[in-house]
Design a protein around this motif. Structure first.
Motif, PDB file in Angstrom:
ATOM      1  N   VAL A 144      18.896 -12.546  33.132  1.00 28.44           N
ATOM      2  CA  VAL A 144      18.061 -11.883  32.128  1.00 28.44           C
ATOM      3  C   VAL A 144      18.433 -12.270  30.707  1.00 28.44           C
ATOM      4  N   ASP A 145      19.405 -13.147  30.562  1.00 30.46           N
ATOM      5  CA  ASP A 145      19.848 -13.591  29.245  1.00 30.46           C
ATOM      6  C   ASP A 145      18.807 -14.542  28.655  1.00 30.46           C
ATOM      7  N   PRO A 146      18.228 -14.203  27.496  1.00 32.38           N
ATOM      8  CA  PRO A 146      17.216 -15.081  26.914  1.00 32.38           C
ATOM      9  C   PRO A 146      17.789 -16.436  26.487  1.00 32.38           C
ATOM     10  N   GLU A 147      19.111 -16.530  26.385  1.00 31.32           N
ATOM     11  CA  GLU A 147      19.753 -17.787  25.989  1.00 31.32           C
ATOM     12  C   GLU A 147      20.436 -18.459  27.180  1.00 31.32           C
ATOM     13  N   VAL A 148      19.900 -18.234  28.390  1.00 29.34           N
ATOM     14  CA  VAL A 148      20.531 -18.761  29.602  1.00 29.34           C
ATOM     15  C   VAL A 148      20.678 -20.282  29.538  1.00 29.34           C
ATOM     16  N   ARG A 149      19.669 -20.972  29.049  1.00 30.08           N
ATOM     17  CA  ARG A 149      19.764 -22.438  28.986  1.00 30.08           C
ATOM     18  C   ARG A 149      20.886 -22.885  28.067  1.00 30.08           C
ATOM     19  N   GLU A 150      21.007 -22.215  26.935  1.00 31.56           N
ATOM     20  CA  GLU A 150      22.075 -22.549  25.988  1.00 31.56           C
ATOM     21  C   GLU A 150      23.448 -22.238  26.583  1.00 31.56           C
ATOM     22  N   THR A 151      23.553 -21.135  27.317  1.00 24.77           N
ATOM     23  CA  THR A 151      24.817 -20.767  27.957  1.00 24.77           C
ATOM     24  C   THR A 151      25.208 -21.802  29.002  1.00 24.77           C
ATOM     25  N   LEU A 152      24.257 -22.216  29.828  1.00 27.48           N
ATOM     26  CA  LEU A 152      24.532 -23.237  30.833  1.00 27.48           C
ATOM     27  C   LEU A 152      24.974 -24.539  30.172  1.00 27.48           C
ATOM     28  N   GLU A 153      24.319 -24.896  29.101  1.00 26.12           N
ATOM     29  CA  GLU A 153      24.688 -26.109  28.372  1.00 26.12           C
ATOM     30  C   GLU A 153      26.096 -25.988  27.779  1.00 26.12           C
ATOM     31  N   ARG A 154      26.401 -24.834  27.201  1.00 25.47           N
ATOM     32  CA  ARG A 154      27.716 -24.613  26.573  1.00 25.47           C
ATOM     33  C   ARG A 154      28.855 -24.796  27.572  1.00 25.47           C
ATOM     34  N   TYR A 155      28.634 -24.383  28.813  1.00 26.30           N
ATOM     35  CA  TYR A 155      29.674 -24.501  29.828  1.00 26.30           C
ATOM     36  C   TYR A 155      29.544 -25.773  30.666  1.00 26.30           C
ATOM     37  N   GLY A 156      28.612 -26.638  30.309  1.00 25.37           N
ATOM     38  CA  GLY A 156      28.465 -27.908  31.002  1.00 25.37           C
ATOM     39  C   GLY A 156      28.007 -27.778  32.442  1.00 25.37           C
ATOM     40  N   ALA A 157      27.186 -26.781  32.727  1.00 25.80           N
ATOM     41  CA  ALA A 157      26.707 -26.565  34.094  1.00 25.80           C
ATOM     42  C   ALA A 157      25.867 -27.750  34.557  1.00 25.80           C
ATOM     43  N   ALA A 158      26.147 -28.200  35.766  1.00 26.15           N
ATOM     44  CA  ALA A 158      25.404 -29.315  36.360  1.00 26.15           C
ATOM     45  C   ALA A 158      25.509 -29.201  37.872  1.00 26.15           C
ATOM     46  N   ALA A 159      24.657 -29.935  38.574  1.00 30.14           N
ATOM     47  CA  ALA A 159      24.726 -29.966  40.031  1.00 30.14           C
ATOM     48  C   ALA A 159      26.089 -30.504  40.447  1.00 30.14           C
ATOM     49  N   ARG A 160      26.670 -29.916  41.473  1.00 31.86           N
ATOM     50  CA  ARG A 160      27.982 -30.372  41.939  1.00 31.86           C
ATOM     51  C   ARG A 160      27.879 -31.311  43.119  1.00 31.86           C
TER      52      ARG A 160
END
Length: 83
Positions: A56-72
């Motif tokens: 529900v975080d409106p900045e979810v994309r930015e958060t994922l980017e900040r932590y370097g989220a990617a497919a493993r």
């Protein structure tokens, strides 16, 4: 069965989860601290609440980017894909 977002626990499903050891250590330390203060929370409940909060975080994309989220896992290749 798939667990719905409604919070219905009749369809709980256990999934394998790969997390960095340091992150697991940090979560476990927080859970120990919470237990000492009288609040018992399981690791899976912590993960569930964290994921719900992120959903529900409106900045979810930015958060994922900040932590370097990617497919493993490498992307599945289709027939004839020479990659």
């Amino acid at each position: 069965m798939h667990k719905s977002a409604s919070g219905d626990r009749s369809g709980l499903e256990r999934r394998g989860l790969s997390l960095p050891k340091g992150l697991v250590d940090d979560v476990e330390q927080l859970l120990v601290d919470l237990r000492r203060s009288g609040r018992k929370i399981s690791f899976s409940a912590f993960v569930e609440v964290s994921v719900r909060s992120l959903l529900v975080d409106p900045e979810v994309r930015e958060t994922l980017e900040r932590y370097g989220a990617a497919a493993r896992r490498p992307a599945a290749r289709g027939p004839g894909d020479t990659g």
